[in-house]
Design an enzyme around this catalytic site. Structure first.
Site, mmCIF file in Angstrom:
data_model
loop_
_atom_site.group_PDB
_atom_site.id
_atom_site.type_symbol
_atom_site.label_atom_id
_atom_site.label_comp_id
_atom_site.label_asym_id
_atom_site.label_seq_id
_atom_site.Cartn_x
_atom_site.Cartn_y
_atom_site.Cartn_z
ATOM 1 N N SER A 136 0.837 -1.210 0.000
ATOM 2 C CA SER A 136 0.000 0.000 0.000
ATOM 3 C C SER A 136 0.866 1.252 0.000
ATOM 4 C CB SER A 136 -0.908 0.003 1.232
ATOM 5 O OG SER A 136 -0.120 -0.088 2.409
ATOM 6 N N ASN A 150 -0.888 -2.229 13.903
ATOM 7 C CA ASN A 150 -2.339 -2.042 14.001
ATOM 8 C C ASN A 150 -2.705 -0.776 14.782
ATOM 9 O OD1 ASN A 150 -2.349 -4.400 12.628
ATOM 10 N ND2 ASN A 150 -3.122 -5.680 14.304
ATOM 11 N N THR A 177 -40.292 26.214 -6.536
ATOM 12 C CA THR A 177 -40.531 24.848 -6.078
ATOM 13 C C THR A 177 -40.890 24.092 -7.347
ATOM 14 O OG1 THR A 177 -42.896 25.146 -5.700
ATOM 15 C CG2 THR A 177 -41.454 25.667 -3.846
ATOM 16 N N HIS A 178 -40.467 22.861 -7.434
ATOM 17 C CA HIS A 178 -40.632 22.070 -8.669
ATOM 18 C C HIS A 178 -39.968 22.764 -9.862
ATOM 19 C CE1 HIS A 178 -43.915 20.005 -6.419
ATOM 20 N NE2 HIS A 178 -44.132 21.245 -5.975
ATOM 21 N N SER A 187 -15.453 25.995 -25.644
ATOM 22 C CA SER A 187 -15.704 24.781 -26.407
ATOM 23 C C SER A 187 -14.674 24.691 -27.515
ATOM 24 C CB SER A 187 -17.110 24.831 -27.004
ATOM 25 O OG SER A 187 -17.177 24.015 -28.155
ATOM 26 N N LYS A 220 -19.304 29.524 -27.032
ATOM 27 C CA LYS A 220 -19.604 28.874 -25.758
ATOM 28 C C LYS A 220 -18.748 29.373 -24.593
ATOM 29 C CE LYS A 220 -22.058 25.861 -25.039
ATOM 30 N NZ LYS A 220 -22.042 24.436 -25.398
ATOM 31 N N ASN A 263 -18.612 27.816 -20.856
ATOM 32 C CA ASN A 263 -19.190 26.687 -20.125
ATOM 33 C C ASN A 263 -18.854 26.699 -18.630
ATOM 34 O OD1 ASN A 263 -20.333 25.639 -22.479
ATOM 35 N ND2 ASN A 263 -18.473 24.504 -22.985
ATOM 36 N N TYR A 299 -8.253 -6.187 14.019
ATOM 37 C CA TYR A 299 -7.745 -5.709 12.735
ATOM 38 C C TYR A 299 -7.892 -6.774 11.647
ATOM 39 C CZ TYR A 299 -4.702 -4.109 9.009
ATOM 40 O OH TYR A 299 -4.228 -3.735 7.785
ATOM 41 N N GLN A 339 -6.999 -1.886 5.115
ATOM 42 C CA GLN A 339 -5.976 -1.119 4.400
ATOM 43 C C GLN A 339 -6.611 -0.301 3.273
ATOM 44 O OE1 GLN A 339 -1.942 -2.713 3.738
ATOM 45 N NE2 GLN A 339 -2.502 -2.876 1.585
ATOM 46 N N LYS A 369 -7.672 3.862 2.932
ATOM 47 C CA LYS A 369 -6.870 5.057 2.630
ATOM 48 C C LYS A 369 -7.125 5.620 1.245
ATOM 49 C CE LYS A 369 -3.767 3.132 5.753
ATOM 50 N NZ LYS A 369 -4.640 1.946 5.679
HETATM 51 N N1 ARG Z 1 -0.784 -1.223 5.801
HETATM 52 C C1 ARG Z 1 -1.617 -1.682 6.830
HETATM 53 C C2 ARG Z 1 -2.972 -0.971 6.778
HETATM 54 O O1 ARG Z 1 -3.010 0.073 6.257
HETATM 55 C C3 ARG Z 1 -1.004 -1.408 8.166
HETATM 56 C C4 ARG Z 1 -1.412 -2.349 9.224
HETATM 57 C C5 ARG Z 1 -0.899 -3.696 8.898
HETATM 58 N N2 ARG Z 1 -1.082 -4.620 9.938
HETATM 59 C C6 ARG Z 1 -0.973 -5.905 9.717
HETATM 60 N N3 ARG Z 1 -1.136 -6.666 10.703
HETATM 61 N N4 ARG Z 1 -0.773 -6.385 8.516
HETATM 62 O O2 ARG Z 1 -3.977 -1.467 7.236
#
Ligand code: ARG
Length: 457
Positions: free
Chosen positions: A22, A109, A154-155, A276, A282, A284, A316, A321, A324
């Site tokens: 990630s 975690n 309204t409407h 445009s 135009k 826009n 967890y 993950q 994010k």
């Molecule tokens: N990259 C993980 C996340 O965003 C971090 C936590 C990972 N923990 C684990 N036990 N694999 O969730």
């Protein structure tokens, strides 16, 4: 990631490493991650879990890493999995043995939860700043056009005249509720999870209150399982963002409509409009359209987050993950939208001539005629029916109310006197003199209160 693979006989398959990584997304959390680790190292030293010298090395190392990242010198390698591992691995590379102690009494975690809480708290502050900015722009536009009247709808059918300022203040109110929602989210994010470890708490005499103070948290989490499994504050940010995007999308829709030749109420500043590629005439409203379009992506993110969480056993799970990418996308849509809308609203021009014409059309004073009859003793339902018939008659004759003479009025009710001709857009506005109504004095007061509200943050 070799430093956590002691129990494995071979490295992760390349595909697996790529699939589970990630880093390309969560590298955005480097500041929060380093701040958390610095506080953690200081706490470990204060509690004599590591030595002062080790803590010093760790802090210096982490500060070096922060500089490396900010100067673009840090090698983000995907096999590092995530930002936590990437920074820890680099720390060990830089300072050796002391770096291997940083993760004492901590788990990724509680670490990732901490990073996200810090991120959400900062982002809420930025978001509220953005909301305040747009509210200020709405007030500027309202004050600059304090005498402008538009048809209220309204409407999407012309209903009753309202001050443009009153209409704009409606958006101010929506954004005010958004501010409160983000504020609530801040409170829920403002809980220190460190010390929860992987899920059960940690087996060291740590000082969680010290960590909370150092990292600016008001409270510490009460349950270690909940602390590492909770993503409510992220879902809440996303939900509040979805609501705000819905509000902005409604404003966008009105800006799009109002800037058409058919409405002609407003003209966008050239800097906030696009052309445009084929039609030279135009101009826009693409900013408004894109905001309207992007609202859907934020709603989609909310569904993604809720669905991601709904089946997860405590505590967890790696599924989490995925929060994010979703949250960051919402932030990257919402913050620029608020900023660009403030500019667009502040610079747009109101065409009082067009609104003046529109507000005279469409029997928009029909309710006022009915109210007139009520004041002369008619029941409202009867008055409604009488004016309905009058509208039908006027339509047949192709006349506005103002073009009917008193004899024509009196064919429908003997209550009509000469003073009926004094019913105007201005008298209609002035009559709505209730708290929250569009009477000019009320609107002026509401504007002043709104100003005070955003000045006082
Ligand atoms: N990259 C993980 C996340 O965003 C971090 C936590 C990972 N923990 C684990 N036990 N694999 O969730």
């Amino acid at each position: 990631m070799s430093h956590i693979r002691g129990r494995f006989k071979k490295p992760a398959d390349k595909l697996v490493a790529a699939y589970t990584a990630s880093l390309s997304c969560d590298r955005r959390l480097y500041r929060q991650d380093i701040a958390g680790s610095i506080a953690h190292a200081r706490m470990l030293a204060k509690q004599s879990i590591i030595s002062d010298d080790e803590a010093k090395q760790i802090v210096t190392g982490l500060e070096t890493i922060r500089k490396e990242i900010e100067q673009g010198k840090f090698a983000f390698r995907d096999e590092m999995e995530d930002i936590h591992m990437a920074i820890e691995a680099r720390l060990i590379e830089l300072i050796g043995e002391a770096g291997r102690k940083l993760h004492t009494a901590r788990s990724r975690n509680d670490q990732v939860s901490l990073d996200m809480r810090l991120f959400v708290k900062e982002t809420v502050t930025d978001t509220i700043g953005g909301l305040r900015g747009l509210q200020g722009a709405l007030l500027d536009l309202a004050e600059a056009n304090i005498d402008v009247v538009i048809p209220g709808y309204t409407h999407l059918q012309a209903a009753q005249p309202v001050l443009l300022a009153h209409h704009l203040l409606a958006y101010f109110e929506m954004l005010q509720r958004d501010v409160a929602r983000f504020g609530g989210c801040f409170g829920r994010a403002d809980v220190l999870p460190l010390g929860s470890g992987a899920l059960a708490g940690v087996a060291y005499a740590i000082d969680r209150d010290f960590l909370a103070r150092k990292l600016g948290f008001t409270r510490i989490s009460a349950n270690s399982l909940d602390a590492v499994a909770d993503r409510d504050f992220i879902v809440e940010y996303q939900a509040a963002a979805a609501m705000t995007m819905m509000h902005l999308s409604r404003l966008a829709e009105e800006i799009i409509l109002w800037s058409t030749a058919e409405f002609g109420f407003i003209t966008l500043d050239d800097a906030y409009a696009t052309g445009s590629s084929i039609m030279p005439q135009k101009k826009n409203p693409d900013v408004a359209e894109l905001a309207r379009g992007r609202a859907g992506r934020v709603y989609g993110g909310l569904t993604a987050l809720l669905t991601m969480m709904k089946g997860l056993p405590l505590a967890y799970n790696r599924d989490m993950q995925e929060d994010k990418a979703v949250l960051f996308e919402a932030v990257d849509i919402l913050l620029p939208t608020l900023e660009v809308f403030a500019g667009m609203v502040r610079t747009l021009e109101v065409n009082a001539e067009a609104t003046g014409v529109a507000v005279e059309r469409g029997y928009i004073l029909a309710t006022d005629l009915a109210d007139y009859l009520v004041k002369k003793g008619e029941s409202f339902r009867t008055a409604h029916e009488i004016v309905g018939k009058l509208v039908s008659y006027a339509l047949e004759k192709g006349k506005d109310f103002g073009q009917l003479d008193i004899k024509e009025y009196q064919q429908f009710s003997s209550h009509f006197g000469e003073d009926v001709l004094k019913i105007t857009v201005a008298s209609s506005l002035a009559a709505r003199d209730v708290p929250g109504g569009t009477a000019p004095e009320r609107v002026r007061q509401a504007l002043a209160e709104a100003r005070e509200l955003i000045a006082g943050r």
